[in-house]
Design a protein around this motif. Structure first.
Motif, PDB file in Angstrom:
ATOM      1  N   TYR A  75      36.398  65.559  33.684  1.00  0.00           N
ATOM      2  CA  TYR A  75      34.982  65.635  34.074  1.00  0.00           C
ATOM      3  C   TYR A  75      34.956  65.819  35.591  1.00  0.00           C
ATOM      4  O   TYR A  75      35.153  64.880  36.350  1.00  0.00           O
TER       5      TYR A  75
ATOM      6  N   GLU B 247      26.000  63.861  37.546  1.00  0.00           N
ATOM      7  CA  GLU B 247      25.894  62.408  37.676  1.00  0.00           C
ATOM      8  C   GLU B 247      25.805  61.751  36.304  1.00  0.00           C
ATOM      9  O   GLU B 247      25.973  60.546  36.172  1.00  0.00           O
ATOM     10  N   LYS B 248      25.525  62.538  35.294  1.00  0.00           N
ATOM     11  CA  LYS B 248      25.261  62.027  33.947  1.00  0.00           C
ATOM     12  C   LYS B 248      26.510  61.417  33.320  1.00  0.00           C
ATOM     13  O   LYS B 248      27.611  61.927  33.485  1.00  0.00           O
ATOM     14  N   VAL B 249      26.306  60.338  32.588  1.00  0.00           N
ATOM     15  CA  VAL B 249      27.361  59.754  31.769  1.00  0.00           C
ATOM     16  C   VAL B 249      27.116  60.261  30.355  1.00  0.00           C
ATOM     17  O   VAL B 249      26.040  60.064  29.788  1.00  0.00           O
ATOM     18  N   TYR B 250      28.096  60.962  29.785  1.00  0.00           N
ATOM     19  CA  TYR B 250      27.942  61.587  28.479  1.00  0.00           C
ATOM     20  C   TYR B 250      28.466  60.680  27.378  1.00  0.00           C
ATOM     21  O   TYR B 250      29.523  60.080  27.504  1.00  0.00           O
TER      22      TYR B 250
ATOM     23  N   SER C  89      32.002  56.665  26.384  1.00  0.00           N
ATOM     24  CA  SER C  89      31.256  57.427  27.384  1.00  0.00           C
ATOM     25  C   SER C  89      32.237  58.195  28.271  1.00  0.00           C
ATOM     26  O   SER C  89      33.367  57.780  28.477  1.00  0.00           O
ATOM     27  N   TRP C  90      31.758  59.311  28.776  1.00  0.00           N
ATOM     28  CA  TRP C  90      32.578  60.174  29.633  1.00  0.00           C
ATOM     29  C   TRP C  90      31.826  60.328  30.932  1.00  0.00           C
ATOM     30  O   TRP C  90      30.754  60.910  30.984  1.00  0.00           O
ATOM     31  N   CYS C  91      32.395  59.768  31.998  1.00  0.00           N
ATOM     32  CA  CYS C  91      31.742  59.823  33.300  1.00  0.00           C
ATOM     33  C   CYS C  91      32.633  60.560  34.293  1.00  0.00           C
ATOM     34  O   CYS C  91      33.737  60.984  33.966  1.00  0.00           O
ATOM     35  N   GLN C  92      32.143  60.683  35.513  1.00  0.00           N
ATOM     36  CA  GLN C  92      32.839  61.444  36.553  1.00  0.00           C
ATOM     37  C   GLN C  92      34.302  61.060  36.674  1.00  0.00           C
ATOM     38  O   GLN C  92      34.651  59.889  36.652  1.00  0.00           O
TER      39      GLN C  92
ATOM     40  N   LYS D  89      33.321  66.110  38.964  1.00  0.00           N
ATOM     41  CA  LYS D  89      32.050  65.728  39.584  1.00  0.00           C
ATOM     42  C   LYS D  89      31.668  66.641  40.750  1.00  0.00           C
ATOM     43  O   LYS D  89      30.550  66.593  41.230  1.00  0.00           O
TER      44      LYS D  89
END
Length: 167
Positions: free
Chosen positions: A49, A78-81, A125-128, A51
């Motif tokens: 991911y 910025e979204k957490v998927y 969850s998948w974040c930066q 950023k």
């Protein structure tokens, strides 16, 4: 002058029927690497991911896009998927490969009827800067293959990221 205005009106009226400048595909989830070990070519694809937004290019095409209001829309970095909301499609050398990845959330992936993939390691969850590795069946990708991934959102019913990588 009148002829120019008539031609311009015709060209602008075609704007609805074809896209002179198609929207660039978003690239949030990049292929970081494709790992091959030993002669079996056990293919593991690691997605990252990213950023950092891509840097804008200042060329004739981008200037024309800006002039006509066809600027690229940058995805939300910025979204957490929610990985259970994401599904993936992979291509090898331009051809869709016969794998089924209905979710990137590992506990739910295990329960699905999937094929072509041995394991994944997707968290809820998948974040930066987060990474997900997908372990395909052996010999799916070989060195030199062009690998393309498309990540789709179930809830938004659209492509949210695409990337291409040379294995």
């Amino acid at each position: 002058m009148i002829l120019f205005l008539v031609v311009l009106a015709i060209v602008l009226s075609f704007q609805l029927s074809f896209d002179l400048f198609p929207q660039d595909e978003p690239c949030i989830f990049e292929i970081e690497k494709v790992t091959h070990n030993d002669e079996k070519f056990a293919s593991r694809v690691t997605l990252w991911y990213n950023k950092t937004p891509t840097q804008p290019v200042d060329d004739v095409e981008s200037r024309l896009k800006k002039l006509f209001g066809w600027e690229r829309v940058e995805p939300d970095r910025e979204k957490v998927y929610d990985t259970d909301d994401l599904w993936a499609r992979f291509y090898r050398n331009g051809e869709l490969i016969d794998v089924k990845i209905p979710t990137l959330y590992t506990p739910n992936f295990i329960k699905t009827h999937h094929y072509g993939v041995q394991t994944t390691n997707g968290r809820k969850s998948w974040c930066q800067n987060g990474k997900i590795t997908i372990n395909f069946k052996d010999r799916t990708f070989r060195p030199g293959d062009t690998v393309r991934v498309e990540i789709y959102s179930k809830s938004e019913e659209r492509l949210i990221s695409a990337d291409t990588y040379i294995a």
